[in-house]
Design an enzyme around this catalytic site. Structure first.
Site, mmCIF file in Angstrom:
data_model
loop_
_atom_site.group_PDB
_atom_site.id
_atom_site.type_symbol
_atom_site.label_atom_id
_atom_site.label_comp_id
_atom_site.label_asym_id
_atom_site.label_seq_id
_atom_site.Cartn_x
_atom_site.Cartn_y
_atom_site.Cartn_z
ATOM 1 C CD GLU A 169 110.671 38.896 30.196
ATOM 2 O OE1 GLU A 169 111.513 38.469 29.387
ATOM 3 O OE2 GLU A 169 109.462 38.638 30.122
ATOM 4 C CD GLU A 275 103.918 41.293 29.824
ATOM 5 O OE1 GLU A 275 104.023 40.136 29.396
ATOM 6 O OE2 GLU A 275 104.869 42.104 29.804
HETATM 7 C C1 GLA Z 1 106.823 38.870 27.877
HETATM 8 C C2 GLA Z 1 107.014 40.286 27.360
HETATM 9 C C3 GLA Z 1 105.846 40.700 26.494
HETATM 10 C C4 GLA Z 1 105.451 39.613 25.526
HETATM 11 C C5 GLA Z 1 105.161 38.363 26.263
HETATM 12 C C6 GLA Z 1 104.703 37.291 25.311
HETATM 13 O O1 GLA Z 1 105.939 38.781 28.916
HETATM 14 O O2 GLA Z 1 107.166 41.233 28.376
HETATM 15 O O3 GLA Z 1 106.218 41.823 25.773
HETATM 16 O O4 GLA Z 1 106.482 39.397 24.598
HETATM 17 O O5 GLA Z 1 106.348 37.965 26.916
HETATM 18 O O6 GLA Z 1 103.808 37.768 24.356
#
Ligand code: GLA
Length: 382
Positions: A169, A275
């Site tokens: 990020e 994710e």
């Molecule tokens: C982001 C992070 C993850 C997690 C999500 C929420 O996507 O990369 O590690 O913290 O937020 O669970």
């Protein structure tokens, strides 16, 4: 005789019923049941690895093991390897959870994703990382702390991680290229380049990922490609881009994903969907209009008893379309990981307000939903 027989019969009946009377009713319902449905990762094998982000205390959570081991081939520890968990204070290392996690994964033949070495956000960076000033010495100190963190973590698990999320990020959501933070203020893009170089130096066989959210959308996608091109020009070892894939129902960015996969293919880089989930009680209005919908949203909990059939079906169709797209670009996609094991464990039950959400392929009992079968069908198509 008759009295004794009646007494024995009573005792016998009591012994028969007692266990049922004493067992907590909810306990049984909470443990995910694993049925006879075909294993997901197996169906995906010719396309990509299928994984999941799971609770850090995985080894002790025996109720999760059957579902996890049946359907997934890769695991990402949800929090335990993040900088704030591993080194909350300088030199104060906490490896008990990730050690046990990695050992469990290896025992069961699961790949592990090391998530993450640098999380380039101020509120996710333990404050001790940041030097007091902004001089050249301060810049050198920040890089030295980063190098020490990366060396210690990466050497500990060298050869045991299939992939590292090296930087998480770092791109801005607004008009800047990089997200404003202590990292970018002191080091510009250099901290990203050095993070990748050092990780590669300590673990040369692992696949190194730059991970972010909404980086398939125009704007952030351009920023992401600018970063990748720049790193490549400097011979920085970056191998893949993580697209987090936290989508919302009816807002899946199919076309933007298509453009992103094409761009990565042209650059010779891989993608991982790192994710994935599909929020059924969409959250984006939470941040709209200066936050003035929050009061109303915080009371919005429309499906406390489960999704109605039409929504289960809509979710299934959108997941299927997404996996059809992934399949078409399987030459670029190394892995698709869901974020959390089943609906009951999703972070979207809490974030950004509490609600009963249903974003994954398995329901709260670990039973496959229509979306599971829709994805399976896509993966199995000739
Ligand atoms: C982001 C992070 C993850 C997690 C999500 C929420 O996507 O990369 O590690 O913290 O937020 O669970």
């Amino acid at each position: 005789m008759g009295m004794i027989a009646v007494g024995l019969l009573g005792l016998f009946l009591l012994l028969l019923l007692l266990p049922g009377m004493l067992l907590p009713r909810t306990g049984l319902a909470e443990a995910p049941s694993v049925g006879s449905e075909p294993p997901l990762a197996e169906a995906a094998r010719r396309w990509f690895v299928v994984g999941v982000g799971v609770h850090d205390a995985l080894p002790g959570r025996t109720e999760d093991h059957a579902l996890l081991l049946r359907h997934f081939r890769s695991v990402t520890p949800e929090n335990g390897l993040k900088p704030a968990a591993v080194q909350p204070r300088e030199g104060h290392w906490q490896f008990a959870l990730p050690d046990a996690f990695v050992a469990f994964a290896r025992r069961h033949g699961l790949q592990v994703v090391g998530h993450c070495l640098v999380w380039a956000k101020d509120d996710r960076t333990p404050p001790w990382f940041y030097p007091a000033g902004e001089s050249d010495d301060d810049r050198a100190l920040l890089l030295q702390r980063m190098s020490n963190h990366i060396r210690t973590v990466v050497l500990r698990y060298r050869g045991q991680m299939a992939e590292w999320d090296v930087v998480n990020e770092a791109l801005d959501d607004g008009t800047h290229w990089l997200r404003p933070s202590g990292w970018s203020r002191l080091c510009g893009v250099d901290f990203i380049a050095w993070a990748f170089r050092w990780t590669h130096q300590f673990d040369p066989d692992a696949m190194l990922v730059y991970n972010d959210y909404r980086n398939e959308l125009p704007g952030k996608r351009e920023a992401c490609f600018r970063l990748l091109r720049q790193l490549r020009e400097q011979n920085v070892p970056v191998h893949a881009v993580g697209l987090q894939g936290h989508y919302e129902i009816d807002e899946v960015p199919y076309e933007d994903l298509e453009r992103t996969f094409e761009g990565l293919r042209a650059l010779g880089l891989k993608a991982v969907i790192s994710e994935l989930d599909l929020d059924m009680i969409p959250r984006s209005r939470w941040w709209a209009d200066g936050g003035r919908h929050r009061e109303e949203l915080s009371r919005w909990n429309p499906y406390p008893d489960g999704l109605p059939p039409d929504l289960l079906d809509r979710q299934a169709r959108q997941y299927a379309r997404l996996f059809r797209l992934f399949r078409r670009h399987a030459d670029v996609i190394a892995r698709v990981s869901f974020w959390n094991l089943h609906d009951g464990q999703s972070w979207l039950n809490e974030f950004p307000w509490r609600r009963v959400n249903h974003p994954l392929l398995f329901d709260r009992q670990g039973r496959p939903k229509p979306a599971f079968y829709a994805v399976l069908e896509v993966l199995n198509e000739p």
